[in-house]
Design a protein around this motif. Structure first.
Motif, PDB file in Angstrom:
ATOM      1  N   VAL A  96      -5.949 -13.023  -0.321  1.00  0.00           N
ATOM      2  CA  VAL A  96      -5.382 -12.534   0.938  1.00  0.00           C
ATOM      3  C   VAL A  96      -5.851 -11.104   1.195  1.00  0.00           C
ATOM      4  O   VAL A  96      -6.337 -10.418   0.303  1.00  0.00           O
ATOM      5  N   GLU A  97      -5.676 -10.672   2.447  1.00  0.00           N
ATOM      6  CA  GLU A  97      -6.017  -9.292   2.820  1.00  0.00           C
ATOM      7  C   GLU A  97      -4.724  -8.514   3.035  1.00  0.00           C
ATOM      8  O   GLU A  97      -3.830  -8.969   3.740  1.00  0.00           O
ATOM      9  N   ILE A  98      -4.606  -7.353   2.397  1.00  0.00           N
ATOM     10  CA  ILE A  98      -3.430  -6.504   2.591  1.00  0.00           C
ATOM     11  C   ILE A  98      -3.845  -5.038   2.700  1.00  0.00           C
ATOM     12  O   ILE A  98      -4.945  -4.660   2.288  1.00  0.00           O
ATOM     13  N   LYS A  99      -2.930  -4.236   3.242  1.00  0.00           N
ATOM     14  CA  LYS A  99      -3.108  -2.784   3.279  1.00  0.00           C
ATOM     15  C   LYS A  99      -2.071  -2.163   2.351  1.00  0.00           C
ATOM     16  O   LYS A  99      -0.904  -2.565   2.347  1.00  0.00           O
ATOM     17  N   ILE A 100      -2.493  -1.174   1.562  1.00  0.00           N
ATOM     18  CA  ILE A 100      -1.601  -0.516   0.598  1.00  0.00           C
ATOM     19  C   ILE A 100      -0.854   0.615   1.301  1.00  0.00           C
ATOM     20  O   ILE A 100      -1.456   1.490   1.930  1.00  0.00           O
ATOM     21  N   ASP A 101       0.482   0.588   1.185  1.00  0.00           N
ATOM     22  CA  ASP A 101       1.330   1.584   1.853  1.00  0.00           C
ATOM     23  C   ASP A 101       1.624   2.793   0.979  1.00  0.00           C
ATOM     24  O   ASP A 101       1.694   3.926   1.460  1.00  0.00           O
ATOM     25  N   LYS A 102       1.863   2.559  -0.328  1.00  0.00           N
ATOM     26  CA  LYS A 102       2.301   3.663  -1.188  1.00  0.00           C
ATOM     27  C   LYS A 102       1.977   3.340  -2.640  1.00  0.00           C
ATOM     28  O   LYS A 102       1.634   2.205  -2.985  1.00  0.00           O
ATOM     29  N   ILE A 103       2.094   4.368  -3.481  1.00  0.00           N
ATOM     30  CA  ILE A 103       2.023   4.180  -4.934  1.00  0.00           C
ATOM     31  C   ILE A 103       3.435   4.309  -5.475  1.00  0.00           C
ATOM     32  O   ILE A 103       4.162   5.252  -5.149  1.00  0.00           O
ATOM     33  N   ILE A 104       3.838   3.355  -6.311  1.00  0.00           N
ATOM     34  CA  ILE A 104       5.182   3.374  -6.885  1.00  0.00           C
ATOM     35  C   ILE A 104       5.140   3.971  -8.285  1.00  0.00           C
ATOM     36  O   ILE A 104       4.067   4.140  -8.878  1.00  0.00           O
ATOM     37  N   PHE A 105       6.331   4.281  -8.834  1.00  0.00           N
ATOM     38  CA  PHE A 105       6.401   4.796 -10.199  1.00  0.00           C
ATOM     39  C   PHE A 105       5.790   3.779 -11.159  1.00  0.00           C
ATOM     40  O   PHE A 105       6.109   2.591 -11.123  1.00  0.00           O
ATOM     41  N   GLY A 106       4.883   4.252 -12.010  1.00  0.00           N
ATOM     42  CA  GLY A 106       4.125   3.361 -12.883  1.00  0.00           C
ATOM     43  C   GLY A 106       2.675   3.278 -12.465  1.00  0.00           C
ATOM     44  O   GLY A 106       1.814   2.877 -13.239  1.00  0.00           O
ATOM     45  N   GLY A 107       2.384   3.687 -11.205  1.00  0.00           N
ATOM     46  CA  GLY A 107       1.006   3.850 -10.784  1.00  0.00           C
ATOM     47  C   GLY A 107       0.391   2.737  -9.971  1.00  0.00           C
ATOM     48  O   GLY A 107      -0.753   2.858  -9.523  1.00  0.00           O
ATOM     49  N   GLU A 108       1.125   1.635  -9.737  1.00  0.00           N
ATOM     50  CA  GLU A 108       0.554   0.558  -8.939  1.00  0.00           C
ATOM     51  C   GLU A 108       0.752   0.802  -7.447  1.00  0.00           C
ATOM     52  O   GLU A 108       1.732   1.422  -7.033  1.00  0.00           O
ATOM     53  N   GLY A 109      -0.177   0.284  -6.651  1.00  0.00           N
ATOM     54  CA  GLY A 109      -0.038   0.354  -5.205  1.00  0.00           C
ATOM     55  C   GLY A 109       0.862  -0.766  -4.709  1.00  0.00           C
ATOM     56  O   GLY A 109       0.941  -1.835  -5.315  1.00  0.00           O
ATOM     57  N   LEU A 110       1.531  -0.503  -3.590  1.00  0.00           N
ATOM     58  CA  LEU A 110       2.424  -1.492  -2.986  1.00  0.00           C
ATOM     59  C   LEU A 110       1.990  -1.756  -1.546  1.00  0.00           C
ATOM     60  O   LEU A 110       1.830  -0.832  -0.751  1.00  0.00           O
ATOM     61  N   GLY A 111       1.783  -3.044  -1.236  1.00  0.00           N
ATOM     62  CA  GLY A 111       1.503  -3.460   0.134  1.00  0.00           C
ATOM     63  C   GLY A 111       2.301  -4.715   0.446  1.00  0.00           C
ATOM     64  O   GLY A 111       3.017  -5.239  -0.409  1.00  0.00           O
ATOM     65  N   TYR A 112       2.201  -5.203   1.683  1.00  0.00           N
ATOM     66  CA  TYR A 112       2.985  -6.379   2.100  1.00  0.00           C
ATOM     67  C   TYR A 112       2.089  -7.419   2.736  1.00  0.00           C
ATOM     68  O   TYR A 112       1.182  -7.100   3.508  1.00  0.00           O
ATOM     69  N   TYR A 113       2.376  -8.668   2.416  1.00  0.00           N
ATOM     70  CA  TYR A 113       1.763  -9.800   3.107  1.00  0.00           C
ATOM     71  C   TYR A 113       2.910 -10.527   3.789  1.00  0.00           C
ATOM     72  O   TYR A 113       3.674 -11.249   3.153  1.00  0.00           O
ATOM     73  N   GLY A 114       3.084 -10.265   5.076  1.00  0.00           N
ATOM     74  CA  GLY A 114       4.303 -10.705   5.757  1.00  0.00           C
ATOM     75  C   GLY A 114       5.477  -9.929   5.171  1.00  0.00           C
ATOM     76  O   GLY A 114       5.453  -8.698   5.131  1.00  0.00           O
ATOM     77  N   ASP A 115       6.491 -10.640   4.684  1.00  0.00           N
ATOM     78  CA  ASP A 115       7.648  -9.984   4.066  1.00  0.00           C
ATOM     79  C   ASP A 115       7.529  -9.877   2.551  1.00  0.00           C
ATOM     80  O   ASP A 115       8.418  -9.335   1.891  1.00  0.00           O
ATOM     81  N   LEU A 116       6.439 -10.405   2.005  1.00  0.00           N
ATOM     82  CA  LEU A 116       6.279 -10.436   0.550  1.00  0.00           C
ATOM     83  C   LEU A 116       5.647  -9.144   0.045  1.00  0.00           C
ATOM     84  O   LEU A 116       4.537  -8.789   0.447  1.00  0.00           O
ATOM     85  N   ALA A 117       6.385  -8.430  -0.844  1.00  0.00           N
ATOM     86  CA  ALA A 117       5.841  -7.225  -1.473  1.00  0.00           C
ATOM     87  C   ALA A 117       4.808  -7.627  -2.516  1.00  0.00           C
ATOM     88  O   ALA A 117       5.036  -8.537  -3.314  1.00  0.00           O
ATOM     89  N   ILE A 118       3.669  -6.960  -2.489  1.00  0.00           N
ATOM     90  CA  ILE A 118       2.608  -7.263  -3.457  1.00  0.00           C
ATOM     91  C   ILE A 118       2.186  -5.965  -4.150  1.00  0.00           C
ATOM     92  O   ILE A 118       1.831  -4.980  -3.496  1.00  0.00           O
ATOM     93  N   PHE A 119       2.253  -5.988  -5.491  1.00  0.00           N
ATOM     94  CA  PHE A 119       1.877  -4.832  -6.300  1.00  0.00           C
ATOM     95  C   PHE A 119       0.443  -5.017  -6.794  1.00  0.00           C
ATOM     96  O   PHE A 119       0.089  -6.074  -7.334  1.00  0.00           O
ATOM     97  N   VAL A 120      -0.372  -3.970  -6.602  1.00  0.00           N
ATOM     98  CA  VAL A 120      -1.801  -4.067  -6.910  1.00  0.00           C
ATOM     99  C   VAL A 120      -2.237  -2.869  -7.754  1.00  0.00           C
ATOM    100  O   VAL A 120      -2.268  -1.733  -7.251  1.00  0.00           O
ATOM    101  N   PRO A 121      -2.551  -3.080  -9.042  1.00  0.00           N
ATOM    102  CA  PRO A 121      -3.062  -1.968  -9.840  1.00  0.00           C
ATOM    103  C   PRO A 121      -4.407  -1.481  -9.323  1.00  0.00           C
ATOM    104  O   PRO A 121      -5.161  -2.237  -8.697  1.00  0.00           O
ATOM    105  N   MET A 122      -4.691  -0.209  -9.570  1.00  0.00           N
ATOM    106  CA  MET A 122      -5.957   0.433  -9.205  1.00  0.00           C
ATOM    107  C   MET A 122      -6.151   0.548  -7.700  1.00  0.00           C
ATOM    108  O   MET A 122      -7.270   0.715  -7.218  1.00  0.00           O
ATOM    109  N   SER A 123      -5.057   0.454  -6.923  1.00  0.00           N
ATOM    110  CA  SER A 123      -5.159   0.584  -5.462  1.00  0.00           C
ATOM    111  C   SER A 123      -4.614   1.935  -5.009  1.00  0.00           C
ATOM    112  O   SER A 123      -3.867   2.596  -5.729  1.00  0.00           O
ATOM    113  N   VAL A 124      -4.978   2.310  -3.785  1.00  0.00           N
ATOM    114  CA  VAL A 124      -4.705   3.639  -3.241  1.00  0.00           C
ATOM    115  C   VAL A 124      -4.081   3.482  -1.850  1.00  0.00           C
ATOM    116  O   VAL A 124      -4.511   2.616  -1.082  1.00  0.00           O
TER     117      VAL A 124
END
Length: 452
Positions: free
Chosen positions: A7-35
């Motif tokens: 899927v294609e997503i845009k990263i909104d923020k970095i959370i504690f622990g260092g992973e990026g957080l983005g959304y696919y619809g209402d589903l939160a998706i955590f992505v390591p090494m993202s900005v």
């Protein structure tokens, strides 16, 4: 949505622990090494009811804070889970992560606390003075390196960019010798094999201690390998074998056999020479350690004529620095070998106003308080699990007004902050410090004052 979907997503923020957080619809998706700002093509690797985890397949549009280059994985970044960010941005996001965890876990009103910018490092590479690498066998060859994320599969890099160059040189050579000796590698599932880990500690004097961690006993092959290594390299000052026969992820064993050279290596800090053994706790980045301790000591209103407790004192580093101005320091440490090293260091440096106490902090601190010793201030530098609640409760019953807290885990620091606030202490200052550039780890120093 299924595991394996792209899927294609845009990263909104970095959370504690260092992973990026983005959304696919209402589903939160955590992505390591993202900005933040990255537009990514990602592959879903796990799914829960409200969130999923994914790995980057392709960077469609990089965020403005992303470092140059096209590396997308933990392995491509040599095991550095924050190296996808430009260095100044690493510092920015580390402060944001500390603020987030203080607010969310510690329930701290950030407007009422002085939070400094993250103290950065001059050297972003080759700063680690201690490294432990697991051994593995790949294509018939003994290798060592890192565990892949969320697995026990070892991957090897040509050069570890964070550890000292001397460590890299020694580990590369010992692997050549171990391969020539045809020694077996430990298999944790079968609990068989010899070679478990290699540990190298280095100093600012460019000297090293080597500890080979094995299952079994020291035989002639192991002795030959280590003798060759020691005799080839005059920078190696100390050699040990650590026997670990347990089914455990912990590297060092209970029996550490001194084989060659000196029993200790020495590191100098603030004019004091410290003795370091295989089991001694000593900060891993010496340049940032100086900044860390300077910040922590500056948080005391005044040191002169005070009696100060250094809980979780390790080899006595902070205690000995404090002893230059304090009336008396009580240094509490559970690891017996670290206490022995501290006693040796204090004797060699003619430091007489420290009382070294070996034992659990939660027991010895309470004993110290209950025996009526005058204590004016306390400094905590606990392991990642933080401070036992009974210590904090006992502390609140005393007249100790001033507490300085060094933490390698902002999450447990935030938890303990909430406990301390409930027991009558107020967090007044916090400073994040980048002890480990290019990783998501953060060191924190906080100051607490008793209310009223």
């Amino acid at each position: 949505m299924k595991k394996g979907n792209i899927v294609e997503i845009k990263i909104d923020k970095i959370i504690f622990g260092g992973e990026g957080l983005g959304y696919y619809g209402d589903l939160a998706i955590f992505v390591p090494m993202s900005v933040p700002g990255d537009v990514l093509e990602v592959e879903i690797i796990s799914l829960k009811k409200t969130y999923g985890r994914a790995l980057i397949k392709k960077i469609i549009t990089p965020g403005i804070d992303r470092a140059a280059g096209d590396k997308i994985s933990f392995e491509e970044h040599h095991g550095c889970d924050f190296a996808m960010l430009k260095y100044n941005e690493q510092l920015k996001y580390k402060k944001l992560m500390v603020e987030d965890v203080l607010s969310r876990v510690g329930k701290v009103d950030l407007d009422k606390v002085e939070i400094s910018d993250t103290v950065g490092a001059e050297n972003q590479f080759n700063y680690r003075n201690k490294v432990i690498e697991p051994f593995a066998r790949k294509n018939g060859k003994i290798i060592s390196g890192f565990f892949k994320k969320r697995s026990h599969e070892v991957f090897e890099v040509e050069e570890n960019i964070l550890q000292s160059q001397l460590s890299n040189e020694i580990i590369s050579r010992i692997k050549e010798l171990l391969n020539e000796a045809k020694l077996s590698v430990y298999n944790e599932k079968a609990h068989k094999g010899i070679l478990r880990h290699i540990m190298v500690r280095t100093t600012s004097f460019n000297e090293a201690m080597v500890v080979l961690i094995i299952k079994g006993k020291v035989d002639s092959k192991i002795e030959e390998v280590l003798n060759t290594l020691y005799n080839e390299n005059d920078k190696i000052k100390s050699v040990y074998v650590s026997i670990n026969n347990k089914r455990t992820n912990f590297a060092l064993g209970e029996q550490n056999i001194h084989l060659l050279g000196e029993k200790y290596i020495k590191e100098e800090l603030y004019g004091i020479e410290f003795n370091i053994s295989p089991t001694s706790f000593f900060q891993i980045n010496i340049e940032q350690t100086k900044k860390l301790y300077e910040k922590a000591i500056s948080y005391f209103d005044d040191i002169k004529n005070k009696n100060i407790v250094d809980a979780y004192s390790g080899t006595g580093t902070i205690a000995m620095i404090l002893s230059k101005d304090a009336n008396k320091v009580y240094a509490i440490e559970i690891v017996e070998s670290a206490t022995r090293a501290a006693l040796k260091t204090s004797a060699e440096n003619k430091i007489e106003n420290i009382e070294f106490i070996n034992g659990k902090a939660e027991e010895k601190l309470i004993e110290l308080i209950e025996t009526g010793n005058q204590i004016d201030s306390i400094i905590f530098d606990p392991p990642r699990k933080g401070i036992a609640q009974n210590i904090l409760e006992k502390l609140s019953e005393t007249k100790i007004k001033e507490v300085v807290y060094i933490s390698c885990n902002p999450s447990t620091f935030a938890r303990d902050t909430q406990i301390l606030e409930g027991l009558g202490y107020k967090l007044t200052k916090v400073c994040p410090l980048d002890m480990f550039p290019n990783t998501s780890h953060i060191e924190v120093v906080g100051k607490f004052l008793k209310k009223g």
